[in-house]
Design a protein around this motif. Structure first.
Motif, short mmCIF file in Angstrom:
data_model
loop_
_atom_site.label_atom_id
_atom_site.label_comp_id
_atom_site.label_asym_id
_atom_site.label_seq_id
_atom_site.Cartn_x
_atom_site.Cartn_y
_atom_site.Cartn_z
N GLY A 80 0.85 -1.20 0.00
CA GLY A 80 0.00 0.00 0.00
C GLY A 80 0.87 1.23 0.00
N LEU A 81 1.52 1.49 -1.14
CA LEU A 81 2.62 2.46 -1.18
C LEU A 81 2.20 3.91 -1.02
CD1 LEU A 81 2.84 3.97 -4.24
CD2 LEU A 81 3.36 1.62 -4.89
N LEU A 82 0.90 4.22 -1.15
CA LEU A 82 0.46 5.59 -0.94
C LEU A 82 0.11 5.88 0.52
CD1 LEU A 82 -1.79 6.35 -4.06
CD2 LEU A 82 0.59 6.99 -3.65
N GLU A 83 0.09 4.84 1.34
CA GLU A 83 -0.34 5.01 2.73
C GLU A 83 0.76 4.80 3.76
OE1 GLU A 83 -3.89 2.78 3.46
OE2 GLU A 83 -4.85 3.43 1.61
N ALA A 84 1.85 4.17 3.35
CA ALA A 84 3.00 3.95 4.23
C ALA A 84 4.19 3.60 3.35
CB ALA A 84 2.70 2.81 5.22
N PRO A 85 5.41 3.67 3.88
CA PRO A 85 6.58 3.37 3.05
C PRO A 85 6.48 1.99 2.42
CG PRO A 85 7.26 4.35 5.14
CD PRO A 85 5.80 4.05 5.26
N GLU A 86 6.60 1.93 1.10
CA GLU A 86 6.40 0.66 0.40
C GLU A 86 7.41 -0.40 0.84
OE1 GLU A 86 8.39 0.97 -3.86
OE2 GLU A 86 7.15 2.74 -3.43
N ASN A 87 6.94 -1.64 0.85
CA ASN A 87 7.76 -2.81 1.15
C ASN A 87 8.29 -2.84 2.59
OD1 ASN A 87 7.55 -3.63 -1.63
ND2 ASN A 87 9.13 -2.12 -2.11
N THR A 88 7.60 -2.16 3.48
CA THR A 88 8.01 -2.17 4.88
C THR A 88 6.95 -2.84 5.74
OG1 THR A 88 6.96 -0.05 5.42
CG2 THR A 88 9.23 0.02 4.58
N ASN A 89 7.34 -3.20 6.95
CA ASN A 89 6.40 -3.81 7.88
C ASN A 89 5.25 -2.85 8.19
OD1 ASN A 89 5.78 -6.09 9.77
ND2 ASN A 89 5.95 -4.44 11.27
N ALA A 90 5.53 -1.55 8.19
CA ALA A 90 4.48 -0.56 8.46
C ALA A 90 3.38 -0.65 7.42
CB ALA A 90 5.08 0.85 8.47
N ALA A 91 3.76 -0.76 6.15
CA ALA A 91 2.77 -0.84 5.07
C ALA A 91 2.01 -2.16 5.10
CB ALA A 91 3.46 -0.66 3.73
N PHE A 92 2.74 -3.27 5.20
CA PHE A 92 2.09 -4.58 5.18
C PHE A 92 1.16 -4.77 6.38
CE2 PHE A 92 6.03 -5.60 2.68
CZ PHE A 92 5.38 -5.79 1.46
N SER A 93 1.61 -4.35 7.55
CA SER A 93 0.78 -4.51 8.75
C SER A 93 -0.47 -3.65 8.69
CB SER A 93 1.60 -4.15 10.00
OG SER A 93 2.68 -5.05 10.18
N LYS A 94 -0.33 -2.44 8.18
CA LYS A 94 -1.49 -1.55 8.07
C LYS A 94 -2.53 -2.12 7.12
CE LYS A 94 -2.87 3.20 6.96
NZ LYS A 94 -2.41 4.56 6.58
N SER A 95 -2.09 -2.63 5.99
CA SER A 95 -3.01 -3.19 5.01
C SER A 95 -3.66 -4.47 5.52
CB SER A 95 -2.29 -3.46 3.69
OG SER A 95 -1.93 -2.24 3.07
N ALA A 96 -2.87 -5.29 6.20
CA ALA A 96 -3.42 -6.52 6.75
C ALA A 96 -4.52 -6.21 7.77
CB ALA A 96 -2.31 -7.34 7.41
N ALA A 97 -4.33 -5.17 8.56
CA ALA A 97 -5.33 -4.78 9.55
C ALA A 97 -6.62 -4.29 8.90
CB ALA A 97 -4.76 -3.69 10.47
N LEU A 98 -6.51 -3.78 7.68
CA LEU A 98 -7.69 -3.32 6.95
C LEU A 98 -8.55 -4.48 6.45
CD1 LEU A 98 -6.11 -0.53 4.72
CD2 LEU A 98 -7.66 -0.16 6.64
N GLY A 99 -7.93 -5.66 6.35
CA GLY A 99 -8.66 -6.82 5.88
C GLY A 99 -8.43 -7.15 4.42
N VAL A 100 -7.35 -6.61 3.82
CA VAL A 100 -7.08 -6.95 2.42
C VAL A 100 -6.82 -8.45 2.31
CG1 VAL A 100 -6.11 -4.67 1.92
CG2 VAL A 100 -4.58 -6.53 2.61
N HIS A 101 -7.02 -8.98 1.13
CA HIS A 101 -6.85 -10.42 0.93
C HIS A 101 -5.38 -10.81 0.80
CE1 HIS A 101 -10.90 -9.35 -0.45
NE2 HIS A 101 -11.25 -10.55 -0.03
#
Length: 303
Positions: free
Chosen positions: A50-71
């Motif tokens: 989710g590169l527009l919402e947090a630094p791409e390819n980082t734990n911050a981005a992946f964790s934020k998107s996972a919490a949103l419920g993305v598949h």
């Protein structure tokens, strides 16, 4: 009736007869389904986390998107100097970090010591993650940390490079070691890389279409000989348009679905495109802004 006219009619009739005969004899053979692609609804994949919402390819981005419920996630991978698989899009490290040089010039340890949030700007134009300790992730780390997530892994290194020549075998060994065969799909713009990977995987992992395969499928779709198309991919990861040719149409999606091939559309970041593709039957949307995409999916705005 002149001789040329008779010849033209004869050739035309022969062409129609050949087409009719091929329709009667040749039947399209659907791809055998892969467990990783068994979804009942349009899925949302966060591009690079989710590169527009947090630094791409980082734990911050992946964790934020996972919490949103993305598949799941759509990620790119490259090989480091010490032949480790890094989750990274661009060839050069300075795209997102405070390092300068090619990814292949650095070891995994050196890349993990870089500031992965160095160039990310918030909506207010602030470097909100700079100096906050965000790190890049290896593919091993990402697969181990998010074991419940589906992942589209895209091979970026060209097969003509040293890194590209090693990637298919190294990727397969990692997938096999972690037992991740049924939760990933492997894609690449290079058809050759997909073929090389499958020499090791032997169809045990879902694979996508390279650029040449996409062009071949679209040409078949727009011709009268679509029934002769024999797909070599389990999934199409494609843009809405390929040059002037529209790929995000209901007709093309249905053409591929008849062959048991789902379509995932990339760079889908606005409401109209999301709704149009969902209604057309797209199997997945790859987006830079997962919050917005999940609001549309969960709010059922595609009706």
């Amino acid at each position: 009736m002149g001789r040329k006219t008779k010849v033209a009619l004869t050739v035309g009739a022969a062409g129609i007869a050949a087409w009719a005969a091929s329709k009667a004899i040749v039947k399209p053979i659907p791809r055998v389904g892969k467990k990783a692609l068994e979804f009942d609804t349009t899925i949302i994949l966060a591009n690079r986390g989710g590169l527009l919402e947090a630094p791409e390819n980082t734990n911050a981005a992946f964790s934020k998107s996972a919490a949103l419920g993305v598949h799941g996630f759509a990620i790119d991978i490259r090989l480091t100097k010490d032949e480790e698989i890094l989750v990274f899009h661009d060839e050069y490290a300075d795209r997102t970090t405070d390092l300068a040089g090619k990814i292949s010039d650095f070891t995994l340890s050196e890349l993990k010591n870089a500031d992965a949030g160095y160039r990310f700007k918030s909506e207010k134009g602030e470097y909100s993650y700079r100096g906050k300790g965000e790190q890049l992730l290896s593919l091993r780390e990402l697969l181990n940390q998010f074991t419940h997530m589906f992942m589209n892994i895209n091979l970026k290194d060209s097969p003509e490079t040293y890194e590209g020549s090693l990637m298919p075998s190294k990727l397969w060994r990692l997938i096999e070691e972690l037992g991740a065969e049924d939760r990933i799909v492997i894609t690449s713009a290079y058809d050759e890389q997909i073929d090389r990977f499958n020499l090791y995987a032997q169809n045990r992992v879902a694979t996508g279409a390279g650029e040449d395969e996409v062009k071949k499928a679209y040409a078949a779709f727009t011709s009268q000989f679509g029934h002769l198309y024999n797909p070599r991919a389990d999934l199409f990861r494609i843009p809405e348009k390929l040059g002037v040719f529209p790929l995000g149409t209901e007709g093309f999606i249905k053409f591929l679905l008849q062959l048991n091939i789902p379509t995932y559309y990339e760079n889908v970041n606005n409401r109209d495109s999301m709704i149009q593709l969902i209604n057309a039957g797209a199997a997945g949307l790859i987006t830079d802004c997962p919050t917005f995409a999940m609001e549309i999916i969960q709010g059922n705005l595609a009706e």
